[in-house]
Design an enzyme around this catalytic site. Structure first.
Site, PDB file in Angstrom:
ATOM      1  N   GLU A   1      37.201  40.066  42.202  1.00  0.00           N
ATOM      2  CA  GLU A   1      36.677  40.961  41.065  1.00  0.00           C
ATOM      3  C   GLU A   1      35.733  41.915  41.800  1.00  0.00           C
ATOM      4  O   GLU A   1      35.543  43.182  41.401  1.00  0.00           O
ATOM      5  CB  GLU A   1      35.826  40.397  40.243  1.00  0.00           C
ATOM      6  CG  GLU A   1      34.432  39.750  40.646  1.00  0.00           C
ATOM      7  CD  GLU A   1      34.430  38.272  41.241  1.00  0.00           C
ATOM      8  OE1 GLU A   1      33.606  37.757  41.610  1.00  0.00           O
ATOM      9  OE2 GLU A   1      35.785  38.083  41.509  1.00  0.00           O
TER      10      GLU A   1
ATOM     11  N   CYS B   1      36.698  31.272  42.468  1.00  0.00           N
ATOM     12  CA  CYS B   1      35.479  30.422  43.087  1.00  0.00           C
ATOM     13  C   CYS B   1      35.434  28.913  42.315  1.00  0.00           C
ATOM     14  O   CYS B   1      36.294  28.211  42.491  1.00  0.00           O
ATOM     15  CB  CYS B   1      34.447  31.159  43.131  1.00  0.00           C
ATOM     16  SG  CYS B   1      33.035  30.390  44.194  1.00  0.00           S
TER      17      CYS B   1
ATOM     18  N   HIS C   1      36.396  35.921  45.689  1.00  0.00           N
ATOM     19  CA  HIS C   1      35.986  36.829  44.548  1.00  0.00           C
ATOM     20  C   HIS C   1      36.854  38.289  44.603  1.00  0.00           C
ATOM     21  O   HIS C   1      36.200  39.335  45.174  1.00  0.00           O
ATOM     22  CB  HIS C   1      34.494  36.976  44.767  1.00  0.00           C
ATOM     23  CG  HIS C   1      33.890  35.809  44.638  1.00  0.00           C
ATOM     24  ND1 HIS C   1      33.464  35.631  43.166  1.00  0.00           N
ATOM     25  CD2 HIS C   1      33.209  35.185  45.219  1.00  0.00           C
ATOM     26  CE1 HIS C   1      32.698  34.360  43.094  1.00  0.00           C
ATOM     27  NE2 HIS C   1      32.596  33.988  44.555  1.00  0.00           N
TER      28      HIS C   1
END
Length: 239
Positions: free
Chosen positions: A213, A109, A211
């Site tokens: 994660e 990001c 994202h």
């Protein structure tokens, strides 16, 4: 026992004044590194970046709800931005040092945007007002939910991504990266917004606008596998 590659992870910082100022890092960044086979280490802001880089095998530049100073990519600010100059200066120094060493870098990001800037690229300062026909890239929903598709538009040197494949991702951003000669666009949304990039030269330097994660998309595993494989190779070659 095989040594796990050590991944330096950049944290955010809150606005509480000293001595109560806190570093902030979402747990899922560390969890993702651990799940992919790495050992995450949080890197406190400091001038001694070289000392950190001597100890780690890969650099993870995380996201954050702030913007990069447009002066760093040769533009004037066209609106009021929330900026974190201390964090940006720290991460810029880390990226430069990691690139000089050939150390793998993954930018997520805001981290992708800073990686692009460090590679000589620039940014679209505000997608809604600058990209005609753009859809919402910062939806009012949890980042654990995918929001739109990205298409793999070029072959990666480091990630196992099938060209032309579509993946649903969880982007949360209002700025985006401009094309530049120093990196290839790996993925883009249907409104032309760049969603992933890779340095054309040198070691692993990849940025993704979504994202990974959160593990919300099937493409996320490829991102983490590629990054940790590169970090493991760097560790093997340098120690």
């Amino acid at each position: 026992m095989t040594r796990k590659p050590i991944i330096g992870v950049t944290p955010d910082i809150n606005d509480i004044g000293a001595p109560e100022t806190e570093y902030l890092l979402r747990k899922n960044y560390a969890d993702a590194v651990l799940s992919a086979g790495g050992l995450p280490i949080i890197l406190p802001f400091a001038a001694a970046c070289d000392l950190y880089l001597q100890e780690i095998d890969g650099l993870l530049v995380t996201g954050g709800m702030f913007d990069i100073d447009p002066q760093l990519y040769r533009q004037l600010a066209r609106k009021d931005f929330v900026m974190k100059p201390e964090r940006t200066a720290f991460e810029k120094a880390l990226i430069k040092g990691a690139r000089d060493r050939g150390m793998p870098i993954l930018g997520i990001c805001n981290g992708m945007q800073l990686l692009a800037v460090c590679l000589g690229g620039g940014l679209i300062q505000d997608i809604p007002s600058e990209v005609e026909g753009a859809f919402e890239h910062k939806p009012a929903q949890s980042a654990s939910i995918t929001h739109h598709n990205v298409e793999i538009v070029s072959r990666s040197r480091h990630l196992d991504l099938a060209p032309d494949a579509l993946h649903s991702v969880n982007s949360v951003h209002h700025q985006s990266v401009l094309p530049a000669d120093s990196y290839n666009v790996l993925a883009a949304a249907s409104d032309s917004v760049i969603e992933a990039l890779e340095a054309r030269e040198g070691g692993f330097a990849v940025g993704v606008q979504w994202h990974p994660e959160y593990g919300a998309s099937e493409i996320d595993d490829a991102v983490w596998r590629g990054f940790l494989a590169a970090a493991a190779q760097f560790s093997s070659n340098s120690r």
